[in-house]
Design an enzyme around this catalytic site. Sequence first.
Site: not given
Ligand SMILES: Cc1ncc(COP(=O)(O)O)c(C=O)c1O
Length: 384
Positions: A152, A76, A327, A203
């Site tokens: 995702n 993020t 949510c 992660h």
């Molecule tokens: C496509 C995508 N971008 C960014 C992120 C954000 O990563 P983080 O959980 O390390 O903030 C995720 C996390 O689910 C993701 O799936």
Amino acid sequence: MKTLAQPIYLDHNATTPPLPEVVNVVCEAMRTAYGNPSSGHRQGEPARRLLQRARGTLQSYLGTPDEQFVFTGSGTEANNLALRSLARHSNCIITSAIEHSSILSSATRIQAKGISAEVIAATAEGEVDLRALRQQLMVHRHAAVSIQWINNETGVIQPILEITALAREHGALVHIDAAQAIGKIDTNIIEELGPDFLSLTAHKFNGPAGVGVLYARQPALIDPLCIGGGQQGGWHAGTENTAGIAGLQHALELRYSELSEAIAHMAQLRNTFEQTVLDLCPWVHVNGRKDQRVCNTSNLCFEDIDGQALVGRLDTLGVYCSQSSACTTGRPEPSHVLLAMGLSEAQAYASVRFSFGVTNTHQEAELAATIVVAEAEHLKRIFA
Ligand SMILES: Cc1ncc(COP(=O)(O)O)c(C=O)c1O
């Protein structure tokens, strides 16, 4: 049905369990490389070496032309940094309706600062609409493009070569959100893609949470989010999370040393699971383009039942999966991705994501499918 003695974790797109070897490396780094990498004395040396090694590993496995990697606190944060930097050097950010919330929220914030943001549509199959992208690139000179490599929620692999080629044709800067791609897809095309920015997060491939990376082809384009000390060339101030970065480096090494085996394993489990559910529940269907999906993800629409009820029942039995919903105000919203693909609210609420990982077994995939079928059929009878 009895609760499983050993739960089955099928939510690897949310996060993955860190491998024991990774945990060992993190602990060892905390013991031995605790020095501040910016310190002039010798205790800073192991930490400096560790960061250097991680940059080398990232470069060799991702195939970037250089080692311009900024370590952040999450995917993020890397996405926020990328969007902020793109906004500094363009007058319009073009992104898509199926992006991660870190991109969409950043785009909204950028708009408040007077830079336009265009959110292009997705197709019914879950791909970014290339025609809409071309149109926006023609309208907006000095635009920048931010698109994810793999979605995702649905696992759909975006036409990233075409997207980057189109952006280049129009002289636009490009950011790729590769959070779901690293470790689940052959990334040897990154050099060819030549992104200006690319983000990832440890992660998602059995590394520790709280460690993200932003690759920057030209670090001078970075508009820092964090200022203060001159760490990481001043592009991202703050003492680096050396132990976490050691974990990222090791997780990357483990995954890439057996990448094709890992991909084949996850694909086999996902396919076994999905085929069993589809064969036994012909009323269930797959969300997203089936032949363009990452190896581990199955997003299924259980027509006419409440997906949240299914996720809840599965949770009680020990099968962990998720409904792709946010949510926000205490009440779950339907997935913005599925809505953007044209699903109705009811269909979005009826959808559940199952995402497999390298630590899952064949037996787990088969058992999970049996349990999902029984629970879905049970709910179908209740909701009928
Ligand atoms: C496509 C995508 N971008 C960014 C992120 C954000 O990563 P983080 O959980 O390390 O903030 C995720 C996390 O689910 C993701 O799936």
